[in-house]
Design a protein around this motif. Structure first.
Motif, mmCIF file in Angstrom:
data_model
loop_
_atom_site.group_PDB
_atom_site.id
_atom_site.type_symbol
_atom_site.label_atom_id
_atom_site.label_comp_id
_atom_site.label_asym_id
_atom_site.label_seq_id
_atom_site.Cartn_x
_atom_site.Cartn_y
_atom_site.Cartn_z
ATOM 1 N N GLU A 45 0.828 -1.207 0.000
ATOM 2 C CA GLU A 45 0.000 0.000 0.000
ATOM 3 C C GLU A 45 0.866 1.262 0.000
ATOM 4 O O GLU A 45 0.419 2.307 -0.446
ATOM 5 N N TRP A 46 2.079 1.175 0.506
ATOM 6 C CA TRP A 46 2.970 2.331 0.626
ATOM 7 C C TRP A 46 4.053 2.356 -0.446
ATOM 8 O O TRP A 46 4.777 3.339 -0.566
ATOM 9 N N LEU A 47 4.208 1.275 -1.185
ATOM 10 C CA LEU A 47 5.272 1.162 -2.177
ATOM 11 C C LEU A 47 4.682 0.933 -3.572
ATOM 12 O O LEU A 47 3.547 0.472 -3.695
ATOM 13 N N PRO A 48 5.447 1.204 -4.635
ATOM 14 C CA PRO A 48 4.924 0.999 -5.994
ATOM 15 C C PRO A 48 5.072 -0.443 -6.489
ATOM 16 O O PRO A 48 5.206 -0.671 -7.685
ATOM 17 N N PHE A 49 5.060 -1.397 -5.574
ATOM 18 C CA PHE A 49 5.183 -2.811 -5.938
ATOM 19 C C PHE A 49 4.007 -3.581 -5.360
ATOM 20 O O PHE A 49 3.465 -3.215 -4.317
ATOM 21 N N SER A 50 3.646 -4.681 -6.001
ATOM 22 C CA SER A 50 2.595 -5.549 -5.464
ATOM 23 C C SER A 50 3.185 -6.417 -4.349
ATOM 24 O O SER A 50 4.411 -6.516 -4.202
ATOM 25 N N ALA A 51 2.317 -7.045 -3.569
ATOM 26 C CA ALA A 51 2.783 -7.920 -2.491
ATOM 27 C C ALA A 51 3.587 -9.090 -3.059
ATOM 28 O O ALA A 51 4.607 -9.490 -2.490
ATOM 29 N N HIS A 52 3.155 -9.609 -4.193
ATOM 30 C CA HIS A 52 3.867 -10.730 -4.823
ATOM 31 C C HIS A 52 5.268 -10.296 -5.265
ATOM 32 O O HIS A 52 6.253 -11.016 -5.059
ATOM 33 N N LYS A 53 5.367 -9.106 -5.863
ATOM 34 C CA LYS A 53 6.663 -8.594 -6.312
ATOM 35 C C LYS A 53 7.588 -8.359 -5.108
ATOM 36 O O LYS A 53 8.780 -8.653 -5.174
ATOM 37 N N LEU A 54 7.034 -7.854 -3.992
ATOM 38 C CA LEU A 54 7.855 -7.650 -2.793
ATOM 39 C C LEU A 54 8.406 -8.976 -2.280
ATOM 40 O O LEU A 54 9.567 -9.068 -1.901
ATOM 41 N N ARG A 55 7.574 -10.033 -2.272
ATOM 42 C CA ARG A 55 8.050 -11.349 -1.830
ATOM 43 C C ARG A 55 9.170 -11.857 -2.733
ATOM 44 O O ARG A 55 10.156 -12.412 -2.267
ATOM 45 N N ARG A 56 9.007 -11.679 -4.058
ATOM 46 C CA ARG A 56 10.049 -12.133 -4.988
ATOM 47 C C ARG A 56 11.346 -11.365 -4.779
ATOM 48 O O ARG A 56 12.430 -11.937 -4.838
ATOM 49 N N MET A 57 11.246 -10.062 -4.520
ATOM 50 C CA MET A 57 12.441 -9.259 -4.290
ATOM 51 C C MET A 57 13.132 -9.652 -2.987
ATOM 52 O O MET A 57 14.358 -9.622 -2.900
ATOM 53 N N VAL A 58 12.351 -10.049 -1.979
ATOM 54 C CA VAL A 58 12.945 -10.511 -0.716
ATOM 55 C C VAL A 58 13.691 -11.814 -0.940
ATOM 56 O O VAL A 58 14.824 -11.978 -0.478
ATOM 57 N N HIS A 59 13.088 -12.736 -1.666
ATOM 58 C CA HIS A 59 13.754 -14.024 -1.913
ATOM 59 C C HIS A 59 15.021 -13.852 -2.746
ATOM 60 O O HIS A 59 15.963 -14.639 -2.611
ATOM 61 N N ALA A 60 15.061 -12.821 -3.582
ATOM 62 C CA ALA A 60 16.257 -12.533 -4.369
ATOM 63 C C ALA A 60 17.247 -11.665 -3.594
ATOM 64 O O ALA A 60 18.299 -11.306 -4.128
ATOM 65 N N ARG A 61 16.914 -11.308 -2.349
ATOM 66 C CA ARG A 61 17.752 -10.485 -1.474
ATOM 67 C C ARG A 61 18.045 -9.110 -2.090
ATOM 68 O O ARG A 61 19.153 -8.587 -2.004
ATOM 69 N N GLN A 62 17.029 -8.515 -2.734
ATOM 70 C CA GLN A 62 17.195 -7.216 -3.367
ATOM 71 C C GLN A 62 16.766 -6.063 -2.469
ATOM 72 O O GLN A 62 17.152 -4.923 -2.713
ATOM 73 N N ILE A 63 15.949 -6.343 -1.459
ATOM 74 C CA ILE A 63 15.433 -5.287 -0.593
ATOM 75 C C ILE A 63 15.551 -5.708 0.871
ATOM 76 O O ILE A 63 15.586 -6.904 1.176
ATOM 77 N N PRO A 64 15.602 -4.746 1.787
ATOM 78 C CA PRO A 64 15.663 -5.093 3.220
ATOM 79 C C PRO A 64 14.303 -5.552 3.727
ATOM 80 O O PRO A 64 13.263 -5.097 3.250
#
Length: 96
Positions: A45-64
């Motif tokens: 809700e606060w970022l320009p990414f979907s929840a699914h995209k945030l999970r994928r970025m976490v698994h790729a270690r791209q975001i804190p």
């Protein structure tokens, strides 16, 4: 004698609720929101990414993110860091 088919009752399992958006969630920029743990759906809700995209970025270690067991959480500070990470600064010309 006739055989009748016996079927098992269907499971009434509800979908996981940890992706539901809770009520009265503080904003990440506030004092309460700095250490509040947001679900990926709430952080989206606060970022320009979907929840699914945030999970994928976490698994790729791209975001804190906050690693509390096997669920993904974001603190308010994580959300602000992600926002700053993807902020594009304007081009500044060198003084000639």
């Amino acid at each position: 004698m006739t055989a009748t088919a016996v079927t098992a009752p269907r499971a009434t399992r509800k979908p996981p609720t940890w992706d539901a958006i809770r009520e009265n969630v503080p904003a990440p920029g506030t004092a309460e929101g700095a250490y509040f743990h947001y679900t990926p759906a709430e952080a989206a809700e606060w970022l320009p990414f979907s929840a699914h995209k945030l999970r994928r970025m976490v698994h790729a270690r791209q975001i804190p993110y906050v690693d509390n067991g096997n669920r993904i959480w974001f603190s308010g500070m994580n959300i602000r860091a992600i926002s700053e990470q993807f902020t594009v600064q304007p081009f500044s010309k060198n003084a000639a």
